[in-house]
Design an enzyme around this catalytic site. Structure first.
Site, PDB file in Angstrom:
ATOM      1  N   SER A 215      57.267   2.451  44.335  1.00 52.13           N
ATOM      2  CA  SER A 215      57.053   1.700  45.331  1.00 52.13           C
ATOM      3  C   SER A 215      55.883   2.087  46.346  1.00 52.13           C
ATOM      4  O   SER A 215      54.876   1.930  45.780  1.00 52.13           O
ATOM      5  CB  SER A 215      58.525   2.086  46.084  1.00 52.13           C
ATOM      6  OG  SER A 215      59.030   0.947  46.969  1.00 52.13           O
ATOM      7  N   ASP A 310      61.538  -8.154  41.696  1.00 52.73           N
ATOM      8  CA  ASP A 310      61.491  -6.937  42.474  1.00 52.73           C
ATOM      9  C   ASP A 310      62.545  -7.082  43.747  1.00 52.73           C
ATOM     10  O   ASP A 310      62.242  -7.745  44.824  1.00 52.73           O
ATOM     11  CB  ASP A 310      60.092  -6.274  43.015  1.00 52.73           C
ATOM     12  CG  ASP A 310      60.154  -4.945  43.823  1.00 52.73           C
ATOM     13  OD1 ASP A 310      59.684  -4.110  42.925  1.00 52.73           O
ATOM     14  OD2 ASP A 310      60.948  -4.941  44.666  1.00 52.73           O
ATOM     15  N   HIS A 377      64.469  -2.334  41.562  1.00 57.45           N
ATOM     16  CA  HIS A 377      63.290  -1.607  42.322  1.00 57.45           C
ATOM     17  C   HIS A 377      63.020  -0.313  41.813  1.00 57.45           C
ATOM     18  O   HIS A 377      64.288   0.563  41.978  1.00 57.45           O
ATOM     19  CB  HIS A 377      63.480  -1.987  43.716  1.00 57.45           C
ATOM     20  CG  HIS A 377      62.347  -1.185  44.542  1.00 57.45           C
ATOM     21  ND1 HIS A 377      60.998  -2.026  44.370  1.00 57.45           N
ATOM     22  CD2 HIS A 377      62.299  -0.401  45.472  1.00 57.45           C
ATOM     23  CE1 HIS A 377      60.117  -1.231  45.286  1.00 57.45           C
ATOM     24  NE2 HIS A 377      60.924  -0.455  45.837  1.00 57.45           N
TER      25      HIS A 377
END
Ligand SMILES: *[C@@H]1O[C@H](CO)[C@@H](O)[C@H](O)[C@H]1NC(C)=O
Ligand SMILES: *[C@@H]1O[C@H](CO)[C@@H](O)[C@H](O)[C@H]1NC(C)=O
Length: 437
Positions: A215, A310, A377
């Site tokens: 991320s 995502d 994610h």
């Protein structure tokens, strides 16, 4: 909720995985593991606001070892400080046997803060201050020391570097005061100081090294990959893995470029233009913070691991709440199986944008690509998605197998999955409440 993160409170949000075909069994097993590990809170924390943190990491089974937090020494002298002026930290687990001269570094994620207000609330959380960081964290997935969960890297030295600067480890503002209040924008110095300390702890003699992150930490991995290479012996094997970090500069459902506007503020706040001097995009400095720009300058081999849908980007970049006043995306944003045909079409367009970006990267021979068509994610920090009998697979390989094959040059890996809902092995996240902040 914007891509910022500082959570005001930890919210009880339940998250379930839904696996097509075997939804019930997997959800039940997963729920049991989750509850057993008592990690629901951590998971909700992710889901509620922080987002680009590793959701699945906290949800991994209880098999991960707990690893202590080490605070950086002489942080103040080096000016390498978290947003609030506290010392940054990392968790180090020593390798063993044939892995004792191999190092895997993981950069934690957790969004960004765009202005003094959001950075101020971040100062009062673990994403802005080591005063709030857990003293131990679980190492799972790619950080696991269990060979069954992590076949190629289990015995390596492993480090998780905590994220507390608000700008993907890239700011370097000398001034400690912003409008009369103390704020430290020192991510670049944190990166440098932690690396210096790890070099002394043995990284200097690494024969193999792997910089990873998820991320906002995935973005940091793109940003620092070449710096990392430069720190290590010339004859060592050094590569990078960016998980869930390929943020796209796309128009959202109301034709706004929400993330670009957000990044422009981050870039201005932390004076990042100096960090991205090579960036030719003069139109808007926010563009320079996108992976598509950052990767242009990278020489070290990178593996791009990203879901095509995502979940964080769908919720914050493609269909942010502010762009959906009629809440028509509410269900779809929480559960991809609830998207109507029109919304699915928009999601397929989003996937297409990622595929176009990947077709540029495909030219880089030594790069790896794994784009699965899942709604998730961060997939490297959790044994369920990283490597397990029920892991998502593309070309019948788990993510761990694909990454290992690529890292050790066993084969070329350029996997682009077919369109949702084609892949029955996906673990698609299901949220029971929208992100709110
Ligand atoms: C500091 O305050 C001035 C005047 O109120 C304002 O214009 C400026 O944007 C503020 N700076 C930041 C970084 O918020
Ligand atoms: C997929 O891989 C598994 C082991 O990883 C193997 O048992 C199975 O036969 C493979 N399936 C196909 C269709 O190749």
């Amino acid at each position: 909720m914007s891509p910022s993160s500082a959570p005001a409170s930890r919210r009880h949000l339940r998250l379930w995985w839904r696996r097509r075909g075997r939804a019930g069994a997997v959800a039940a097993t997963f729920a049991a593991a989750l509850l057993a590990a008592g990690l629901l809170l951590a998971l909700s924390y992710y889901a509620s606001v922080v987002a680009p943190r590793a959701a699945p990491s906290s949800s991994s089974s209880s098999s991960g070892a707990l690893v202590d937090l080490t605070l950086l020494r002489r942080a103040e002298k080096k000016g390498a400080l978290c947003l609030d002026g506290s010392a940054p930290g990392y968790h180090l687990q020593r390798g063993s046997g044939s892995g004792s001269q191999s190092w895997l570094i993981h950069l934690e994620g957790g969004g960004w803060c765009r202005n003094l207000k959001s950075c101020a609330s971040r100062q009062k959380s673990m994403l802005g201050s080591s005063r709030y960081m857990e003293r131990q964290v679980e190492f799972a997935g790619i950080l696991s020391d269990d060979e069954a969960q992590n076949p190629d890297f289990y015995d390596w030295n492993k480090v998780k570097i905590r994220y507390c600067d608000g700008a993907s480890f890239s700011g370097n503002v000398k001034d400690e005061f912003q409008n009369g209040t103390k704020f430290f924008f020192r991510g670049q110095r944190i990166w440098k100081a932690v690396m210096d300390e790890l070099l002394l702890k043995g990284l200097k003699h690494a024969k193999q090294a792997f910089l990873t992150g998820c991320s906002a930490g995935g973005l940091a991995t793109y940003i620092h990959c070449d710096d990392f290479r430069a720190l290590l012996p010339k004859d060592s094997r050094v590569k990078c893995l960016a998980d869930g970090g390929f943020f796209l500069d796309v128009e959202d459902i109301s034709k706004q470029r929400t993330l670009r506007a957000f990044y422009s503020e981050v870039v201005r706040l932390q004076d990042l233009k100096r960090r991205f001097l090579h960036c030719s995009s003069s139109e808007d400095p926010g563009q320079c913070f996108f992976p598509r720009e950052v990767v242009k300058a990278i020489h070290t081999p990178v593996f791009v691991l990203n879901p095509a849908y995502d979940a964080w980007q769908v919720q914050h970049v493609l269909a942010p709440e502010a762009s959906d006043p009629k809440h028509s995306w509410l269900d779809c944003r929480l559960d991809i199986s609830k998207c109507n045909p029109n919304q699915l079409k928009i999601l397929q367009g989003f996937r297409e944008e990622l595929h176009v970006a990947m077709s540029e990267l495909k030219q880089k021979k030594d790069w790896g690509i794994f784009i699965d068509s899942c709604f998730v994610h961060c997939q490297s920090l959790n044994s369920l998605t990283w490597h397990s009998p029920s892991s998502p697979r593309v070309s019948n390989k788990t993510i761990a197998e694909a990454v290992g094959d690529w890292f050790f040059d066993r084969r070329e890996v350029k996997e682009l999955d077919c369109e949702y809902p084609c892949n029955p092995t996906c673990h698609n996240l299901v949220f029971d409440k929208p992100f709110k902040g």
